[in-house]
Design a protein around this motif. Structure first.
Motif, PDB file in Angstrom:
ATOM      1  N   SER A 110       0.862  -1.167   0.000  1.00 23.35           N
ATOM      2  CA  SER A 110       0.000   0.000   0.000  1.00 23.35           C
ATOM      3  C   SER A 110       0.900   1.218   0.000  1.00 23.35           C
ATOM      4  N   ALA A 111       0.354   2.313  -0.514  1.00 28.24           N
ATOM      5  CA  ALA A 111       1.180   3.512  -0.668  1.00 28.24           C
ATOM      6  C   ALA A 111       1.728   3.977   0.673  1.00 28.24           C
ATOM      7  N   ALA A 112       0.924   3.741   1.726  1.00 29.97           N
ATOM      8  CA  ALA A 112       1.320   4.250   3.029  1.00 29.97           C
ATOM      9  C   ALA A 112       2.403   3.397   3.681  1.00 29.97           C
ATOM     10  N   ALA A 113       2.537   2.146   3.214  1.00 29.34           N
ATOM     11  CA  ALA A 113       3.486   1.249   3.870  1.00 29.34           C
ATOM     12  C   ALA A 113       4.907   1.771   3.727  1.00 29.34           C
ATOM     13  N   ALA A 114       5.636   1.676   4.790  1.00 33.35           N
ATOM     14  CA  ALA A 114       7.024   2.140   4.740  1.00 33.35           C
ATOM     15  C   ALA A 114       7.851   1.153   3.928  1.00 33.35           C
ATOM     16  N   ALA A 115       8.878   1.645   3.300  1.00 32.92           N
ATOM     17  CA  ALA A 115       9.765   0.766   2.545  1.00 32.92           C
ATOM     18  C   ALA A 115      10.368  -0.248   3.503  1.00 32.92           C
ATOM     19  N   PRO A 116      10.369  -1.524   3.118  1.00 34.90           N
ATOM     20  CA  PRO A 116      10.932  -2.517   4.020  1.00 34.90           C
ATOM     21  C   PRO A 116      12.414  -2.250   4.219  1.00 34.90           C
ATOM     22  N   ALA A 117      12.843  -2.419   5.439  1.00 31.71           N
ATOM     23  CA  ALA A 117      14.259  -2.191   5.716  1.00 31.71           C
ATOM     24  C   ALA A 117      15.074  -3.248   4.986  1.00 31.71           C
ATOM     25  N   ALA A 118      15.935  -2.820   4.126  1.00 36.07           N
ATOM     26  CA  ALA A 118      16.736  -3.768   3.369  1.00 36.07           C
ATOM     27  C   ALA A 118      17.837  -4.307   4.269  1.00 36.07           C
ATOM     28  N   PRO A 119      18.113  -5.600   4.146  1.00 37.39           N
ATOM     29  CA  PRO A 119      19.238  -6.126   4.915  1.00 37.39           C
ATOM     30  C   PRO A 119      20.512  -5.400   4.504  1.00 37.39           C
ATOM     31  N   ALA A 120      21.353  -5.101   5.471  1.00 28.24           N
ATOM     32  CA  ALA A 120      22.525  -4.266   5.213  1.00 28.24           C
ATOM     33  C   ALA A 120      23.376  -4.874   4.098  1.00 28.24           C
ATOM     34  N   VAL A 121      23.648  -6.164   4.222  1.00 30.09           N
ATOM     35  CA  VAL A 121      24.427  -6.833   3.193  1.00 30.09           C
ATOM     36  C   VAL A 121      23.644  -8.049   2.724  1.00 30.09           C
ATOM     37  N   LEU A 122      23.414  -8.114   1.419  1.00 29.45           N
ATOM     38  CA  LEU A 122      22.664  -9.221   0.857  1.00 29.45           C
ATOM     39  C   LEU A 122      23.656 -10.302   0.432  1.00 29.45           C
ATOM     40  N   ALA A 123      23.437 -11.517   0.919  1.00 30.90           N
ATOM     41  CA  ALA A 123      24.332 -12.602   0.525  1.00 30.90           C
ATOM     42  C   ALA A 123      24.169 -12.874  -0.967  1.00 30.90           C
ATOM     43  N   PRO A 124      25.251 -13.181  -1.676  1.00 29.22           N
ATOM     44  CA  PRO A 124      25.131 -13.431  -3.121  1.00 29.22           C
ATOM     45  C   PRO A 124      24.255 -14.635  -3.407  1.00 29.22           C
ATOM     46  N   VAL A 125      23.538 -14.569  -4.514  1.00 28.12           N
ATOM     47  CA  VAL A 125      22.630 -15.649  -4.887  1.00 28.12           C
ATOM     48  C   VAL A 125      23.371 -16.725  -5.676  1.00 28.12           C
ATOM     49  N   ALA A 126      24.536 -16.363  -6.222  1.00 26.16           N
ATOM     50  CA  ALA A 126      25.252 -17.278  -7.117  1.00 26.16           C
ATOM     51  C   ALA A 126      25.418 -18.698  -6.569  1.00 26.16           C
ATOM     52  N   PRO A 127      25.854 -18.854  -5.307  1.00 21.82           N
ATOM     53  CA  PRO A 127      26.077 -20.222  -4.813  1.00 21.82           C
ATOM     54  C   PRO A 127      24.801 -21.055  -4.730  1.00 21.82           C
TER      55      PRO A 127
END
Ligand code: HEC
Length: 176
Positions: free
Chosen positions: A47-64
């Motif tokens: 919803s427009a009012a929803a706050a942006a979800p807090a992104a994890p500081a470091v995203l683990a790579p998906v490659a493995p």
């Protein structure tokens, strides 16, 4: 003043007093509340009012995770996207662009789709890690994106979906 016009004046006055008083009492009895959030929710759509979800500081790579990712599970995940995207070759743009051959395509790849500046200004191609970051949190990856999708919090879900997206190509890109 005649008695008759006095009666009329009194009646008009009385009507006014009754109207005011009932408005006042109604105000005391009924307290309208604005809804804090929308009652009807579409899964994954913010919803427009929803706050942006807090992104994890470091995203683990998906490659493995990609080599062992479950393509069928990824196809199931893609049901969360079909409200806005088509996946078939030559499919139309909808709310979002067609996603055939998206892995390795340049950002804002679809002809005739009005992308946001947030996506248009991203340099380079959609690498596996770009897709991983975008699908984890579209707004964190591309602040100002038009893609109103909260994101897929689970790394396995993203890996499966990206592995599925990779198959949607005449010549799938090599796994990392
Ligand atoms: C509510 C609608 C909506 C949903 C749901 C949605 N998208 Fe999108 N998507 C968009 C829009 C709109 C854009 C264009 C973004 C922009 O221009 O900022 C977009 C852009 C994209 C792009 C960039 C394409 C390009 O050409 O650069 C990818 C990749 C993508 N979406 C993948 C997905 C996947 C995978 C899902 C499901 C997990 C999904 N989207 C769910 C609306 C949606």
């Amino acid at each position: 003043m005649s008695l008759e016009s006095n009666k009329i004046a009194a009646a008009v006055l009385m009507a006014g007093v009754i109207a005011m008083t009932s408005g006042f009492i109604a105000g005391i009895l009924v307290h309208p509340h604005a809804l804090k959030e929308s009652v009807y929710k579409v899964e994954g759509v913010e919803s427009a009012a929803a706050a942006a979800p807090a992104a994890p500081a470091v995203l683990a790579p998906v490659a493995p995770l990609l080599a062992s990712a479950d393509v069928a599970a990824g196809e199931a995940q893609s049901k969360k996207c079909v409200a806005c995207h088509t996946f078939n070759q030559g499919g139309p743009n909808r709310v979002g662009p067609n996603l055939w051959d998206i892995v390795g395509a340049k950002h804002a790849h679809a002809q005739g789709f009005a992308y946001s500046d947030a996506i248009k200004s991203k340099p380079g191609d959609w690498t596996y890690e770009d897709l991983n970051a975008f699908l984890a949190s579209p707004r964190a990856y591309a602040p100002g994106t038009k893609m109103a999708f909260a994101g897929l919090p689970k790394a396995e879900d993203r890996a499966a979906l990206i592995a599925y997206l990779r198959t949607l190509s005449g010549s799938p890109k090599p796994l990392p």
